[in-house]
Design an enzyme around this catalytic site. Structure first.
Site, PDB file in Angstrom:
ATOM      1  N   HIS A  33       0.837  -1.201   0.000  1.00  0.00           N
ATOM      2  CA  HIS A  33       0.000   0.000   0.000  1.00  0.00           C
ATOM      3  C   HIS A  33       0.876   1.256   0.000  1.00  0.00           C
ATOM      4  CE1 HIS A  33      -3.149  -2.850   1.025  1.00  0.00           C
ATOM      5  NE2 HIS A  33      -4.036  -1.912   0.777  1.00  0.00           N
ATOM      6  N   LYS A 101      -9.286 -10.564   6.489  1.00  0.00           N
ATOM      7  CA  LYS A 101      -9.988 -11.004   7.689  1.00  0.00           C
ATOM      8  C   LYS A 101     -10.204  -9.844   8.644  1.00  0.00           C
ATOM      9  CE  LYS A 101      -5.971 -12.563  10.399  1.00  0.00           C
ATOM     10  NZ  LYS A 101      -5.778 -12.204  11.805  1.00  0.00           N
TER      11      LYS A 101
HETATM   12  S1  SF4 Z   1      -4.403 -17.889  12.922  1.00  0.00           S
HETATM   13 FE1  SF4 Z   1      -3.037 -16.773  14.290  1.00  0.00          FE
HETATM   14  S2  SF4 Z   1      -1.087 -16.752  13.274  1.00  0.00           S
HETATM   15 FE2  SF4 Z   1      -2.614 -17.281  11.748  1.00  0.00          FE
HETATM   16  S3  SF4 Z   1      -3.224 -15.339  10.802  1.00  0.00           S
HETATM   17 FE3  SF4 Z   1      -4.618 -15.714  12.500  1.00  0.00          FE
HETATM   18  S4  SF4 Z   1      -3.701 -14.634  14.236  1.00  0.00           S
HETATM   19 FE4  SF4 Z   1      -2.099 -14.862  12.686  1.00  0.00          FE
END
Ligand code: SF4
Lengths: 195, 302
Positions: A33, A101
């Site tokens: 970015h 996410k």
């Molecule tokens: S599961 Fe844990 S290590 Fe994997 S992306 Fe999510 S927070 Fe990060």
């Protein structure tokens, strides 16, 4: 759905819907970015065309096998870190989908509404499943940023399930959950005796 | 590098063996989950009622299975390599750990995550000043125990410390833990495990919170009062509705783990260290005769 995506494609999606993606997907997190916008400000072009693109907030593990890259794991990173630059990124480069996410903040949602872009949530940490949705690694740019921060070019095949977390009308599943949580908190605080 | 010696007449554990052990436990940790975590995740999947929450937990479970079958990291963020060494330990083990991490990064492979904090330049091999971090807890045991916790940044970034006023007491502790979980929302890849450290000093509180995460979910807190607090907090955070990946649901956390240390009469430090569903850990014990035993679940040397 196949990339590059049109404005019509993404405006037809509704929050809560489940989709899968085919076609080229670009990874980009914090450093992509920063560099892309810096280049744009200096009037320099980018090595890839992001118009209609799906941008994946992802720092993958890629293995350098002689003569080619092999994708090992490619789950999403926390999208909120890109909140500051994403509105300008959407406006400047015309991306149509963000995969990540955790959701994004209101200024990004506003930009998604204004310019026609959706947010697709992929299960955090489910990196092996996500890598199964990538047919091959087409290439990489800006590898000097390090493996996680580089701009990787993936060819996706049935990448998903992706949940439309924020649609181009600004409806956000995350906001809905947030509102619910806020409502529930009164009850939870009472239970913990910490009102 | 010198071999690690327990004392002059004991047999030696060679640095090469130690390096191999480090690679082995890192591989186990990043490619499989301990059974206590798996069974709580499975139970969560059956308890959820919404399609979205169920789909997230199903993806997680399927993902772990695929990772284990193919022996590849379950998450692309293979974390910050944190090591806990206890028993009859010797500072020389640090060099073996560094070599093991470097090799594991190439061989498994792990994602090179470690950068200079300001220039952000990536060292490329997961090593750097102060990295990997090794916590030493010397003890009288006749073996060296080494545990690795590859700690993802998504959950680590949501950690928080508060120096409460002693007069604020337990109420504020509970309120603070709740606030941290709610503020984190979907960002630390829920369902999470919440590590809580109460007391000590600022650094000790966080250290307690981190170490608490090593206690398996099915191992009760030996302190009845803290066990009650853990249960109370777990019930509460799971009523918030944040759910798997912050997309709503009943499973925001898999467990709450609390530990405490006595502290200064004028202080009440509280630290919360969040662990994502990818709560990876693995251990090995190295004996004087060169024997090594491994545990996917992690040992419990207290
Ligand atoms: S599961 Fe844990 S290590 Fe994997 S992306 Fe999510 S927070 Fe990060």
């Amino acid at each position: 759905m196949r990339t590059p995506l049109s404005e019509k494609d993404v405006r037809s999606l509704r929050a809560g819907q489940v989709v899968h993606l085919d076609g080229i997907v670009y990874t980009g997190r914090d450093e992509v970015h920063v560099r892309a916008l810096e280049k744009h400000d200096k009037g320099e072009g980018l090595p890839v065309d992001l118009k209609g693109a799906a941008l994946y907030h992802c720092g993958p593990i890629v293995k350098d096998d002689d003569g080619g890259w092999t994708l090992v794991a490619a789950g999403p990173t926390t999208s909120a870190r890109m909140n500051g630059l994403e509105p300008r990124f959407i406006e400047t480069f015309g991306i149509r989908a963000i995969i990540g996410k955790g959701g994004m903040s209101q200024p990004t949602i506003d930009a998604m509404k204004n310019f026609g872009c959706v947010y697709l949530a992929i299960t955090g940490g489910a990196a092996v499943l996500a890598a199964k949705g990538v047919k091959r690694v087409v290439g990489v740019e800006w590898l000097d940023l390090g493996m996680p921060e580089a701009l990787w070019i993936f060819e996706a095949e049935n990448l998903g399930p992706l949940i439309v977390g924020i649609d181009a009308d600004g409806n956000s599943l995350f906001k809905k959950v947030d509102d619910e949580v806020r409502k529930n908190l009164t009850q939870v605080r009472k239970r913990l005796d910490v009102e | 590098m010198h071999p690690v010696s327990f004392n002059r007449c004991d047999a030696m554990i060679s640095p090469e063996l130690m390096e191999q052990v480090v690679v082995n436990i890192l591989r186990t940790a990043v490619t499989s989950l301990p059974s206590d975590i798996m069974s709580v995740l499975e139970k969560a999947e059956s308890v959820e009622t919404s399609d979205i929450a169920k789909s997230q937990l199903r993806a997680i479970l399927q993902n772990v299975k695929c990772a284990e079958e193919a022996s590849i990291p379950m998450c692309q963020d293979t974390g910050t390599p944190l090591f806990f060494v206890s028993g009859r330990c010797d500072g020389d083990i640090e060099e073996a750990i560094r070599k093991g991490v470097e090799r594991a990064t190439r061989e498994i492979p792990l994602r090179p995550n470690i950068v200079h904090p300001l220039s952000r330049k990536n060292s490329g091999n997961n090593l750097g000043v102060g990295m990997p971090q090794v916590h030493f807890l010397p003890g009288p045991e006749g073996f060296v125990e080494i545990t690795v916790m590859p700690k993802g940044a998504g959950s680590e970034n949501m950690s928080a410390l508060r120096m409460l006023s002693p007069s604020e007491g337990l109420k504020s502790v509970k309120s603070f833990v709740l606030d941290v979980v709610v503020n984190a929302g979907g960002r630390p890849c829920p369902p999470t495990i919440v590590g809580v450290g109460i007391g000590g000093s600022a650094d000790i509180a966080m250290s307690l919170a981190k170490r608490a995460l090593l206690r398996p979910l099915d191992v009760m807190n030996p302190n009845a009062e803290l066990a009650g607090l853990e249960e109370e907090l777990l019930d509460a955070v799971n009523l918030t509705g944040i759910g798997p990946m912050g997309l709503g649901g009943r499973t925001t956390c898999l467990g709450v783990k609390v530990d405490l240390a006595y502290c200064h009469t004028a202080s009440l430090p509280v630290a919360v260290n969040l662990q994502c569903w990818a709560a990876r850990r693995a251990s090995a014990r190295m004996f004087r005769d060169g024997r090594v035993t491994y545990s996917k679940e992690g040992f419990l040397l207290d």
